[in-house]
Design an enzyme around this catalytic site. Structure first.
Site, PDB file in Angstrom:
ATOM      1  N   SER A 126       0.854  -1.100   0.045  1.00 22.54           N
ATOM      2  CA  SER A 126       0.145   0.090  -0.021  1.00 22.54           C
ATOM      3  C   SER A 126       0.706   1.390  -0.191  1.00 22.54           C
ATOM      4  CB  SER A 126      -0.923  -0.214   1.324  1.00 22.54           C
ATOM      5  OG  SER A 126      -1.405   1.180   1.403  1.00 22.54           O
ATOM      6  N   TYR A 151      -2.603  -0.133   9.986  1.00 23.41           N
ATOM      7  CA  TYR A 151      -2.619  -0.755   8.714  1.00 23.41           C
ATOM      8  C   TYR A 151      -1.605  -0.864   7.987  1.00 23.41           C
ATOM      9  CZ  TYR A 151      -4.296  -0.942   3.749  1.00 23.41           C
ATOM     10  OH  TYR A 151      -4.008  -1.524   2.344  1.00 23.41           O
TER      11      TYR A 151
END
Length: 334
Positions: A126, A151
């Site tokens: 990501s 995350y």
């Protein structure tokens, strides 16, 4: 080729399945169909890609026994691992979901690849790994040691775990750092979906950091093209690489990391304006401060990916937003 696609009921995963099967590949897709967002949307995506070349199985990544059986029974050539517990803000509320899916789940994928000699693992990282980085555009040679959400930390961990398996077991792994994906069949927890729904419903939209934010919005069609192309670019060992002289995006092991994004960030206010223009409605706006876990700007340097695959995004914001809103109105009968 025989592929495993994890997160097959997801936004990107279902689109990747469609692309692979249309090219004649055999695909097994797995998803745990959790209720993080509307499960009906996930079922609708699966219904859209149902045909003979695709087999769906409801499996949880964190279920070690089920994952081991899946790999042993199916003997995949390649794995495209897109499943994860998504969302930056949700990681503040339910951190253990990220440990289960993103850490234990990723380990189960790596073990499956090791035990069955998978020829190439492509997995989703990501853009959030860039964290506190202020230099733009973000390059894969940059340090990514300062994430600002759990995350993001799990995605960085996925890259580290993959490198260790590439180094120890010669498993070719490629990580893709995704940048703000949007388009048809998109996720309801992401800004394009939230803004469109609230504007149509006459509700107020929240504008973080008083509108001073930039995102490298990338249409899902461009993302899928890049994912499928990079599957054919299998990393090789490189005895000439060294930590001192090399880049963190490569290794002496068969390991690579790429940015996958549009490469031209758009201001949040310009993106909202594109939605307003397409809907013909001016949004009611609530300007507020930066939220925990958010970053000011994302901006991908994608030259390495372009050099490796010839991948270059084609869908601009105006066309991409129009395509998304057409789908949204049709799917929700608006």
């Amino acid at each position: 080729m025989k592929y495993l696609v994890t997160g097959a009921a997801g936004f990107i995963g279902s689109a990747v399945v469609e692309k692979l099967t249309s090219a004649g590949h055999e695909v097994v897709g797995i998803d745990n169909l959790n209720d993080y967002y509307d499960v009906n949307l996930k079922h609708a995506r699966l219904k859209r890609i149902e045909h003979g070349q695709f087999l769906f199985k409801q499996v949880d990544l964190a279920d070690r026994v089920a994952m081991q059986s899946l790999f042993e029974e199916s003997q995949f050539d390649r794995v495209i691992h897109l499943a994860a517990q998504a969302g930056v803000r949700y990681s503040l509320e339910n951190p253990y979901a990220y440990a289960d899916s993103n850490l234990t789940g990723h380990l189960n994928i790596l073990e499956g690849c090791r035990q069955t000699n998978v020829k190439h693992l492509i997995y989703a990282s990501s853009s959030s790994v860039y964290g506190l980085n202020a230099k733009v555009p973000f390059e894969t040679s940059d340090s990514v040691d300062h994430p600002v959400s759990l995350y993001a930390a799990t995605k960085k961990a996925n890259e580290l775990m993959s490198h260790s398996y590439s180094h120890l077991y010669d498993i070719p792994t490629t990580g893709l750092r995704f940048f703000t994906v949007y388009g048809s069949w998109g996720r309801p927890d992401m800004a394009p979906f939230i803004f469109t729904k609230k504007i149509l419903d006459g509700d107020t939209i929240d504008i973080n950091n008083n509108g001073d934010m930039w995102r490298d919005f990338t249409h899902v069609d461009d993302i899928v093209e890049g994912v499928v192309r990079i599957a054919d670019v299998v990393p090789a060992k490189n005895a000439d690489w060294s930590v001192e002289a090399g880049t963190p995006a490569n290794s002496s092991a068969p390991y690579s990391v790429y940015n996958i994004g549009h490469g031209s960030p758009i201001s949040l206010m310009d993106f909202v304006k594109a939605i307003e223009d397409e809907l013909g409605i001016e949004a009611k706006k609530n300007f507020r401060e930066m939220q925990p876990g958010d970053v000011y700007q994302t901006y991908a340097d994608t030259q390495d990916l372009f050099a490796a695959t010839g991948y270059k995004p084609k869908v601009g914001i105006k066309k991409g937003v129009a395509e998304f809103i057409t789908w949204y109105k049709d799917f929700y009968n608006k």
